[in-house]
Design a protein around this motif. Structure first.
Motif, short mmCIF file in Angstrom:
data_model
loop_
_atom_site.label_atom_id
_atom_site.label_comp_id
_atom_site.label_asym_id
_atom_site.label_seq_id
_atom_site.Cartn_x
_atom_site.Cartn_y
_atom_site.Cartn_z
N PHE A 59 0.83 -1.20 0.00
CA PHE A 59 0.00 0.00 0.00
C PHE A 59 0.87 1.25 0.00
N GLU A 60 1.85 1.30 0.87
CA GLU A 60 2.71 2.47 0.95
C GLU A 60 3.52 2.66 -0.32
N GLU A 61 3.99 1.52 -0.90
CA GLU A 61 4.76 1.62 -2.14
C GLU A 61 3.88 2.07 -3.30
N ALA A 62 2.62 1.66 -3.32
CA ALA A 62 1.70 2.09 -4.37
C ALA A 62 1.49 3.60 -4.32
N ASN A 67 2.62 8.99 -6.54
CA ASN A 67 3.14 10.36 -6.38
C ASN A 67 4.28 10.62 -7.36
N GLN A 68 5.14 9.61 -7.57
CA GLN A 68 6.21 9.76 -8.55
C GLN A 68 5.65 9.97 -9.94
N ALA A 69 4.59 9.23 -10.27
CA ALA A 69 3.98 9.36 -11.59
C ALA A 69 3.41 10.76 -11.79
N VAL A 70 2.76 11.29 -10.77
CA VAL A 70 2.21 12.65 -10.88
C VAL A 70 3.32 13.68 -11.05
N GLN A 71 4.37 13.55 -10.28
CA GLN A 71 5.46 14.52 -10.34
C GLN A 71 6.16 14.51 -11.70
N ILE A 72 6.42 13.32 -12.23
CA ILE A 72 7.16 13.26 -13.50
C ILE A 72 6.31 13.73 -14.67
#
Length: 497
Positions: A59-62, A67-72
């Protein structure tokens, strides 16, 4: 209560059917996992271990991956950025989906999975509109550049093809590699790799350039099927495709001794991965339907992983000529100044000599034409071409197979007057397997060591031909008003209407 490890392994196929990977990321499959499926491509051997990568805190990794996907993607400007965004959303979905049904967070996680899938779709669409960075200076043809990229990627994934299909757009649409693979497997020749390296507008000079100059010795197949017709041999008309390639930055780089290649990937890290000791899971179909390097031209985008362009529409003269004019052979530019005793015949002779020096079997297939295409003018050129090719095959030692007249009144096999559709391409593949002159047995023989580099030899003089020859490049195919037909995979289509 089902243990987490048991849950990880049991439902993976159920999740796969839903388009999701459940709780585990299979980094590598061994070849034994695909041996029972002759119609599936087998990956090239790799020293990497077979590993199962388990998420410790899914869950935490998802959430972190999302968040990484949104930022990039918020600051994405290059295709590489959007591809990375796609990767992060896929990883986020994978980890969120891996939460077991008996976990308190499972219901919430399933809602997030659907949300992430929508985000993934948006990012994939954005990535598909961008061009990949070039791997080599252009050959002045988007089609050539993209087919080359696909061929190199195919080789990296599956190894050098055993059979290479070459020719013009008639070859790209006219011989289905996967049906060829399936048919050969049914005859006791499994795991044969077939790639269609057709090039739009290719002539004999272009095919000769492709085999002798573009490909390295390590990329050469055991068998070449050159599927085309008379248009490829008219030395009297301007060969614009070859001239564009010959005068390109890519050809200049080739003349300097550099061949195209894909960048070498970094060695992956196997953190939190364990070796699979039991029988590996069988591979599932491509889950996401995402091509990390889509082409920008619609034509190239529709080409499949084996270089083939599946065209489902059927040629209906009544509809076709409402959109395109009927061009008689007498006024067809592809027959202009028709001449068989020139540069195209010289290219044929060079290619035959080269394939013989490298122990490659060469088969030329004269593809079918419709009755609507073969008016009296074109029929006369076709007759001369057949006599010419039979003479050349006898003198030079290659195989000539004439199928040009077999479907004169079967428009259901055609997409337009001179291009086959996917039904015709599948039927041609089946026919070729039954052609006794083709040395299919060579595909299962061990490859001989590469020959020493031959010394340069003077150009072979073209053999005078008593005939002209030709074949018109057809007008763009219209799409009849009919529902699209999915391409068959492991079974042959029914005969056309």
């Amino acid at each position: 209560m089902i243990s987490r490890i048991q849950w990880l392994f049991c439902p993976v196929w159920v999740l796969t059917l839903c388009g999701l990977v459940g709780c585990a990321s299979i980094e590598r499959f061994t070849e034994e996992g695909v041996s029972s499926f002759p119609f599936l491509d087998r990956a090239a051997p790799s020293p990497s271990p077979t590993l199962l990568c388990l998420s410790q805190r899914p869950f935490e990794e998802a959430i972190a991956k999302a968040n990484q996907a949104v930022q990039i993607t918020q600051k994405a400007s290059r295709l590489e950025d959007w591809n990375l965004g796609v990767l992060y959303w896929m990883q986020a979905i994978e980890r969120m989906q891996s939460i077991p049904p008996d976990h308190p967070k499972w219901t919430f996680a399933q809602k997030k999975v659907r949300e992430y899938q929508q985000n993934l779709k948006v990012v994939q669409q954005q990535a598909s509109t961008l061009h990949p960075d070039p791997i080599f200076p252009t050959f002045n043809s988007d089609f050539v550049d993209e087919q080359l990229r696909l061929f190199l990627s195919y080789q990296a994934a599956l190894n050098t093809p055993d059979v290479l299909i070459v020719g013009s757009s008639r070859a790209i649409q006219g011989v289905d590699p996967r049906h060829l693979q399936v048919g050969l497997a049914r005859q006791g020749k499994p795991n044969i790799r077939v790639f269609n390296f057709g090039i739009n507008g290719a002539t004999a000079q272009v095919v000769d350039w492709l085999v002798r100059e573009l490909l390295t010795d390590q990329q050469l197949p055991k068998l070449i099927i050159w599927a085309d017709g008379v248009r490829a041999f008219n030395s009297g008309r301007v060969d614009r495709t070859y001239e564009a390639i010959a005068n390109s930055p890519g050809s200049q780089r080739l003349s300097q001794g550099t061949r195209p290649s894909l960048p070498t990937p970094e060695v992956p890290s196997y953190n939190n991965c364990i070796p699979l000791q039991s029988r590996p899971l069988l591979p599932w179909p491509q889950l996401w339907g995402f091509n990390p390097h889509p082409a920008w031209a619609d034509l190239v985008r529709n080409i499949d992983a084996n270089g083939f362009l599946p065209e489902s529409r059927r040629f209906d003269p009544a509809l076709y000529y409402q959109q395109f004019p009927r061009v008689a052979g007498l006024y067809d530019g592809d027959y202009q100044n028709f001449n068989l005793t020139g540069v195209q015949t010289t290219a044929l002779q060079r290619l035959v000599q080269y394939t013989q020096e490298h122990n490659i079997s060469l088969v030329f297939v004269n593809l079918p034409l419709s009755q609507d295409y073969l008016d009296s003018t074109r029929q006369g050129f076709e007759n001369q071409f057949q006599a010419f090719m039979q003479q050349q095959a006898s003198r030079q030692g290659f195989i000539f197979i004439d199928l040009s007249r077999q479907w004169l009144n079967q428009n259901g096999y055609f997409a337009d007057p001179s291009h086959l559709n996917l039904y015709g391409a599948a039927a041609i593949a089946t026919q070729l397997i039954d052609q006794s002159p083709i040395p299919w047995q060579r595909l299962t023989e061990a490859s001989p060591p590469p020959p020493p580099s031959p010394q340069p030899s003077p150009e072979v003089e073209a053999t005078p031909s008593p005939t002209p020859e030709a074949e018109a490049t057809p007008s763009p195919s219209p799409s009849p008003q009919m529902s699209p037909t999915p391409r068959p995979q492991a079974t042959l289509p029914f005969p056309p209407d």
